[in-house]
Design a protein around this motif. Structure first.
Motif, PDB file in Angstrom:
ATOM      1  N   SER A  37       0.847  -1.188   0.000  1.00  0.00           N
ATOM      2  CA  SER A  37       0.000   0.000   0.000  1.00  0.00           C
ATOM      3  C   SER A  37       0.881   1.236   0.000  1.00  0.00           C
ATOM      4  CB  SER A  37      -0.908   0.004   1.244  1.00  0.00           C
ATOM      5  OG  SER A  37      -0.138   0.273   2.400  1.00  0.00           O
ATOM      6  N   ASN A  38       0.243   2.401  -0.052  1.00  0.00           N
ATOM      7  CA  ASN A  38       0.952   3.666   0.026  1.00  0.00           C
ATOM      8  C   ASN A  38       0.691   4.366   1.360  1.00  0.00           C
ATOM      9  OD1 ASN A  38       2.148   3.674  -2.591  1.00  0.00           O
ATOM     10  ND2 ASN A  38       0.121   4.052  -3.454  1.00  0.00           N
TER      11      ASN A  38
ATOM     12  N   GLU B 196      -2.211   9.343  -1.814  1.00  0.00           N
ATOM     13  CA  GLU B 196      -1.042   8.601  -1.371  1.00  0.00           C
ATOM     14  C   GLU B 196      -0.307   9.285  -0.230  1.00  0.00           C
ATOM     15  OE1 GLU B 196       0.106   6.422  -5.574  1.00  0.00           O
ATOM     16  OE2 GLU B 196       1.480   7.840  -4.643  1.00  0.00           O
TER      17      GLU B 196
ATOM     18  N   GLN C 264     -10.125   3.551   8.582  1.00  0.00           N
ATOM     19  CA  GLN C 264      -8.985   3.142   7.793  1.00  0.00           C
ATOM     20  C   GLN C 264      -7.686   3.724   8.329  1.00  0.00           C
ATOM     21  OE1 GLN C 264     -10.623   4.466   4.011  1.00  0.00           O
ATOM     22  NE2 GLN C 264     -10.572   2.386   3.271  1.00  0.00           N
TER      23      GLN C 264
END
Length: 611
Positions: free
Chosen positions: A19-20, A111, A188
């Motif tokens: 992931s970023n 990002e 998240q």
């Protein structure tokens, strides 16, 4: 040889693999051969990262600051220069280039600016938790402030941020893009869990060890019960032939055991007692539990009293004790098979961290699913205390009556009374503090498979009653000195056990609780703290020490003629040695250098040198 850019103990920002997203992590070690850093995340997850996936906190903050300054310089309220265009000049460059630029900026926002960093907490010396000031790197919401649209108040009210492309002002006109981006929720901000990772740290000797345990444990309990019921309880007199089938099985007994389980299940579902939330799960959710075990114990006592008033012969349990054992064992086997089959449809978040090895026998023994439920009925929470502990008290009372019958006594012997009172106190205490069970390893970490079902429904009620069962056929006289000594010993053990567990529960629930706020602690990289004062500063696992002292007080009333009554004490010590070793290993992996500091602060162990 390449040198490590970051040192052990450094707090840096680490990218989650695949992931970023960047999270605050602590460097544990660096491998010169693989050139990988071992880091630990806030939730205790340990991973190996490349140097390119790690950046310092300073650089990370500067990147966010530069990104925000660019956003402010391009705010819609700032006028832009408009260039005159030739009528023959196409708008392809402006439209195409603008679209590409917007895509790049949108990607950058997703990002970089959506990089969540968990809020950190700091523990002072007296154990109080104080929240740090919310800065640009510690507040997940601040990293996306510059990207909110005019509807930010509505999105915040709903607990989520709906990110759209920013309005582009051209030639004095505002043009709003209709294309929407993905919605990012505050949940998240937590790093992904590693629930899908297979269990590699196998316990009990791995696949081979648990294979033999599944057969040896039931046989060992059966042998214990046979010896306790004999006149000569020495191991040398153990009968070589197998017991007759009729002495091991009876359909009527099986029906009684099944009705007992159903009766306790009905009591657990009564709408009395409070609803409490358990510890947070890997996905951040919490389960609710009905705490009414003490009321169920009182209702069970009333039911037994009614049965005695109706002249029901409770000594039937003593006379068919082996049949009751095999009936309970059969129910355990059937329940374990059901639990293993249903776990095949459980989601990754519902799996236990210790029972997901991929090996059939091992996972069947340890249990794959952490909290198996049928709607609101939690199977593991029910089995942990209700049928087994209630059965323990009932069997002890039955053995008290059986002793009076077999020894022609008008009143129970002092030894039998002490065993019943001591163990009844332990069971009543357990139900009175039933809520504290939710913080114990059995509920929080262990899956529910054959190991726990056998332990809860068979091992507890049929081995923890071995002292009372033994005294029926092997009476033991106690002097006043021994009675006073045993009462004092059990009282000391109970005080240590209850005080330690209460401190642990109160601190895990609320470190600022006045009852535990005075305790000194050591902060860890996971945000948790380790207590280093009070009982927990005197010895590691003082609750285990209290358990051992009480176990000795339960066994000594049986005298010293045979080793069989001390089976519980031997088992307890073996169990605590195993748990100590597991706790030590897991804590060292989870807390890293903080655990080394804790070991120096609390050097005394119950079993020194064993693990």
């Amino acid at each position: 040889m390449p040198t490590a850019r970051f040192q052990n103990g450094d707090t840096v920002m680490g990218r989650w693999p695949g992931s970023n997203l960047y999270y605050e992590v602590k460097v544990l070690s660096y491998d010169n051969k693989t050139r990988l850093y071992t880091v630990i995340y806030k939730d205790g997850t340990e991973l190996e990262l490349k140097e390119s996936d790690i950046t310092s906190l300073t650089v990370f903050k500067q990147g966010i600051a530069r990104s925000r300054s660019r956003s402010r310089s391009r705010s819609p309220g700032r006028p832009r220069r408009s260039r005159s265009r030739s009528p023959a000049r196409t708008s392809r460059r402006s439209s195409t280039r603008t679209t590409e630029v917007r895509k790049e900026k949108l990607k950058e926002a997703l990002e970089v600016r959506l990089t969540p960093v968990s809020m950190t907490h700091e523990n002072n010396s007296n154990g109080k938790h104080e929240k740090k000031e919310e800065n640009n790197t510690a507040n997940p919401a601040s990293t996306i402030t510059e990207e909110k649209t005019e509807t930010e108040s509505e999105n915040q009210a709903g607990g989520r941020y709906n990110l759209r492309r920013r309005k582009d002002q051209s030639d004095g006109k505002t043009e709003e893009l209709e294309q929407k981006t993905e919605t990012v929720t505050l949940s998240q901000t937590k790093p992904p869990t590693a629930s899908a990772i297979k269990t590699t740290d196998l316990e009990f000797g791995g696949r081979v060890g648990v294979f033999f345990l599944m057969f040896l444990l039931p046989v060992a309990v059966l042998a214990l019960l046979i010896l306790c019921g004999q006149k000569d309880a020495s191991i040398q007199s153990f009968p070589l032939e197998l017991p007759a089938f009729q002495s091991l099985w009876d359909c009527q007994v099986f029906g009684i055991v099944l009705l007992w389980f159903l009766f306790q299940a009905v009591l657990s579902l009564l709408p009395v007692g409070k609803l409490v939330e358990g510890m947070p799960l890997k996905n951040g959710k919490t389960l609710k539990y009905r705490i009414n075990g003490f009321y169920a114990l009182l209702l069970t006592a009333v039911a037994v009293g009614v049965a005695m008033y109706q002249e029901v012969d409770l000594s039937y349990i003593h006379a068919h004790f082996l049949q009751f054992y095999t009936s309970a064992l059969l129910i355990v086997i059937l329940l374990s098979i059901y639990l293993f089959i249903r776990s095949r449809w459980a989601s990754e978040d519902e799996l236990a961290p210790g029972g997901n090895s991929g090996y059939f026998i091992y996972d069947f023994f340890m249990g794959r699913e952490l909290n198996p439920r049928i709607k609101s009925f939690d199977i593991k929470f029910f089995c942990e205390m209700r049928p087994g502990l209630m059965g323990w008290v009932l069997i002890n009372f039955v053995m008290l009556q059986a002793e009076m019958k077999h020894q022609n006594l008008e009143n129970p012997s002092p030894a039998m009374l002490l065993v019943n009172i001591f163990q009844l106190l332990w069971v009543v205490d357990g139900f009175w503090h039933e809520e504290k069970l939710l913080t114990m390893m059995d509920i929080v970490y262990d899956g529910f498979g054959f190991m726990l079902t056998f332990g809860d429904l068979v091992f507890v009620p049929f081995t923890f009653t071995c002292q009372a069962y033994y005294l029926v056929s092997h009476p033991n006289e106690l002097s006043a000195f021994w009675i006073i000594t045993l009462v004092a010993m059990n009282g000391v053990g109970y005080y240590i056990f209850r005080k330690a567990n209460s401190q642990k529960f109160a601190f895990s629930k609320n470190p600022s609780d006045p009852a535990v706020s005075h305790l000194k602690t050591i902060p860890t990289a996971t945000g948790e703290s380790l207590i280093v004062s009070g009982l927990w500063g005197w010895v590691r696992h003082p609750n285990y020490l209290g358990d051992i002292i009480m176990g000795l007080a339960w066994s000594l009333p049986c005298g010293f003629n045979h080793l069989i009554p001390y089976f519980y004490l031997i088992y307890l010590i073996g169990l605590l040695v195993h748990r100590n070793a597991r706790d030590e290993r897991q804590c060292r992996k989870k807390y890293g250098s903080a655990w080394d500091e804790y070991c120096k602060a609390v050097p005394f162990r119950i079993f020194p040198g064993i693990y």
